[in-house]
Design a protein around this motif. Structure first.
Motif, PDB file in Angstrom:
ATOM      1  N   GLU A 198       0.845  -1.187   0.000  1.00 46.65           N
ATOM      2  CA  GLU A 198       0.000   0.000   0.000  1.00 46.65           C
ATOM      3  C   GLU A 198       0.894   1.257   0.000  1.00 46.65           C
ATOM      4  O   GLU A 198       1.655   1.472   0.938  1.00 46.65           O
ATOM      5  CB  GLU A 198      -0.915   0.001   1.228  1.00 46.65           C
ATOM      6  CG  GLU A 198      -1.741   1.259   1.412  1.00 46.65           C
ATOM      7  CD  GLU A 198      -2.573   1.611   0.179  1.00 46.65           C
ATOM      8  OE1 GLU A 198      -2.428   2.720  -0.331  1.00 46.65           O
ATOM      9  OE2 GLU A 198      -3.359   0.749  -0.251  1.00 46.65           O
ATOM     10  N   LEU A 199       0.774   2.073  -1.051  1.00 44.74           N
ATOM     11  CA  LEU A 199       1.632   3.246  -1.149  1.00 44.74           C
ATOM     12  C   LEU A 199       1.371   4.291  -0.092  1.00 44.74           C
ATOM     13  O   LEU A 199       2.289   4.952   0.390  1.00 44.74           O
ATOM     14  CB  LEU A 199       1.468   3.894  -2.542  1.00 44.74           C
ATOM     15  CG  LEU A 199       1.977   3.097  -3.748  1.00 44.74           C
ATOM     16  CD1 LEU A 199       1.658   3.842  -5.037  1.00 44.74           C
ATOM     17  CD2 LEU A 199       3.464   2.840  -3.637  1.00 44.74           C
ATOM     18  N   TRP A 200       0.090   4.452   0.278  1.00 44.60           N
ATOM     19  CA  TRP A 200      -0.266   5.530   1.199  1.00 44.60           C
ATOM     20  C   TRP A 200      -1.292   5.029   2.192  1.00 44.60           C
ATOM     21  O   TRP A 200      -2.482   5.296   2.080  1.00 44.60           O
ATOM     22  CB  TRP A 200      -0.823   6.731   0.418  1.00 44.60           C
ATOM     23  CG  TRP A 200      -0.725   8.027   1.175  1.00 44.60           C
ATOM     24  CD1 TRP A 200      -1.701   8.643   1.892  1.00 44.60           C
ATOM     25  CD2 TRP A 200       0.429   8.862   1.271  1.00 44.60           C
ATOM     26  NE1 TRP A 200      -1.246   9.814   2.437  1.00 44.60           N
ATOM     27  CE2 TRP A 200       0.062   9.993   2.060  1.00 44.60           C
ATOM     28  CE3 TRP A 200       1.731   8.789   0.767  1.00 44.60           C
ATOM     29  CZ2 TRP A 200       0.973  11.005   2.361  1.00 44.60           C
ATOM     30  CZ3 TRP A 200       2.625   9.796   1.057  1.00 44.60           C
ATOM     31  CH2 TRP A 200       2.242  10.889   1.842  1.00 44.60           C
ATOM     32  N   ALA A 201      -0.822   4.241   3.144  1.00 47.88           N
ATOM     33  CA  ALA A 201      -1.719   3.694   4.152  1.00 47.88           C
ATOM     34  C   ALA A 201      -2.233   4.808   5.055  1.00 47.88           C
ATOM     35  O   ALA A 201      -1.576   5.844   5.245  1.00 47.88           O
ATOM     36  CB  ALA A 201      -1.003   2.643   4.995  1.00 47.88           C
ATOM     37  N   ALA A 202      -3.424   4.599   5.602  1.00 45.44           N
ATOM     38  CA  ALA A 202      -4.004   5.606   6.502  1.00 45.44           C
ATOM     39  C   ALA A 202      -3.086   5.811   7.694  1.00 45.44           C
ATOM     40  O   ALA A 202      -2.522   4.862   8.251  1.00 45.44           O
ATOM     41  CB  ALA A 202      -5.383   5.142   6.964  1.00 45.44           C
ATOM     42  N   ALA A 203      -2.929   7.061   8.072  1.00 44.85           N
ATOM     43  CA  ALA A 203      -2.041   7.383   9.205  1.00 44.85           C
ATOM     44  C   ALA A 203      -2.632   6.864  10.504  1.00 44.85           C
ATOM     45  O   ALA A 203      -3.837   6.815  10.679  1.00 44.85           O
ATOM     46  CB  ALA A 203      -1.832   8.890   9.272  1.00 44.85           C
TER      47      ALA A 203
END
Length: 411
Positions: free
Chosen positions: A406-411
């Protein structure tokens, strides 16, 4: 095959590898970005092997002809070997480019005495080997004459064989998950008629085959005759390219033949000499074939941890180049592979398109430069917006470390 996913074209377009007639067919060379991918793969597999109890060695790519006569390669495999070379002129001893690493590892094992308490002894090497392939079957990285193989040999007792072979299959599955690829099928490769291709030891074949069948218990597989190694049966982990062509990437083999030929032994609890069993296994196979498959499976869009360039920094204008250089320096200090693509390389749109396979793009205009941020674009088309540079680098580092997809997982 979809030409977009043909590794021979895409690999050259991405500056991963190339060939030259003066080097010869089947002898590709690695360009800087390809060398990065290769280096990362090699470090990855060494890390996985170390954690699994393997010890790494280096051995020469040459061996005396006598070595391969003992191992059985000369009698059963010489058609695929390069001809011998004479050292010291016409009267010197004959040496051969090795077609396999196993005879060398057998000698390494034999060089020291071993107790049953040391077993299993796991010896691994990322080493070169050479096959005299016919010109008509050579192609890109999938079929080459100079091979960098992830190889290992486990010397163990008969009671340890099944557990060790199963553990090797487990390492293969883990590696495929990390690499974002999958096995198309498992094959139990058995001997065929062969006309002298296989060593004539029916009892050793029977025992090794029965053990591999036990290893495969619970795994869906197919038995195929005529695909075994000359010294024993093997489990072949098959992959399929976008055109539907199948090839072998990883293997697990059980070998009673070479321990006998090299007179290998260990001292058992009874104080007597006992013959070890040799398990051959390769987690990722040859680096060349693996990279070819990764290029085609991912269309050149490698997982973050494998990408030659993980972050490209794009200053909008000349006024932001110094800030962009600073971001690249900070990224490299954190171990993130970053490059700058400045206005001298074309319009911003052209530079974005040129970097379409890079996982992360950081666009820096006047506003972002003043705020210490970057306007982030992801390879999958998403735009998270302006993000502090430290946060961006932290996210990329996390994806690199955990090998996440996942390139931009939830913070």
């Amino acid at each position: 095959m979809n030409p977009v996913h043909d590794h021979r074209r895409l690999g050259r377009e991405l500056d991963l590898f190339d060939t030259d007639p003066l080097m010869g067919a089947g002898l590709p060379y690695w360009l800087p970005d390809g060398a990065v991918v290769r280096h990362v793969l090699e470090e990855y597999v060494r890390e996985v092997e170390r954690a699994a109890g393997y010890r790494h060695v280096y051995s020469p790519v040459l061996g005396k002809r006598e070595l391969y006569e003992i191992s059985g390669h000369w009698d059963h495999y010489s058609d695929d070997m390069f001809p011998p070379m004479r050292l010291g002129g016409g009267e010197g001893e004959e040496v051969v480019l090795r077609p396999s690493l196993c005879p060398h590892h057998a000698l390494i094992y034999r060089s020291r005495s071993h107790s049953y308490r040391e077993l299993p002894l796991r010896i691994a090497e990322l080493g070169g080997m050479y096959r005299s392939e016919l010109s008509g079957v050579l192609g890109g990285l999938t079929r080459v004459r100079s091979i960098q193989l992830n190889d290992a040999h486990i010397f163990c007792t008969l009671e340890q064989v099944v557990e060790e072979a199963r553990a090797a299959l487990g390492l293969i599955r883990r590696a495929y998950d990390d690499l974002g690829i999958r096995a198309s099928r498992y094959r139990l490769s058995l001997p065929g008629d062969g006309d002298g291709k296989y060593v004539p030891e029916p009892e050793l074949w029977r025992r090794a085959t029965a053990l591999l069948e036990e290893v495969l218990d619970g795994v869906e597989y197919e038995s195929v005759e005529g695909e075994a190694a000359f010294y024993g049966p093997k489990i072949d982990v098959q992959i399929t390219d976008p055109a539907g062509r199948e090839s072998t990437l990883s293997t697990v083999q059980i070998d009673f033949h070479q321990p006998e030929r090299f007179d290998l032994h260990y001292i058992g609890p009874d104080g007597g000499k006992h013959r070890p069993v040799m398990v051959h296994r390769s987690i990722i196979g040859s680096v060349e074939r693996l990279v070819a498959h990764l290029v085609e499976a991912h269309g050149g869009a490698f997982p973050v941890w494998l990408a030659p360039v993980q972050l490209v920094v794009l200053p909008v204008g000349d006024g932001q180049e110094e800030r962009a250089h600073d971001v690249v320096r900070r990224a490299e200090a954190r171990g993130v592979r970053a490059e700058l693509s400045g206005p001298g390389h074309g319009t911003l749109g052209a530079r974005v398109r040129a970097a379409r396979l890079v996982p992360y793009q950081a666009v820096i205009g006047e506003r972002e430069a003043d705020a210490g941020c970057a306007a982030v674009r992801l390879r999958d088309g998403r735009r998270p917006g302006a993000v502090p540079v430290d946060e961006l680098l932290e996210r990329i580092g996390a994806r690199d470390s955990d090998r996440g997809t996942e390139l931009w997982a939830a913070a």
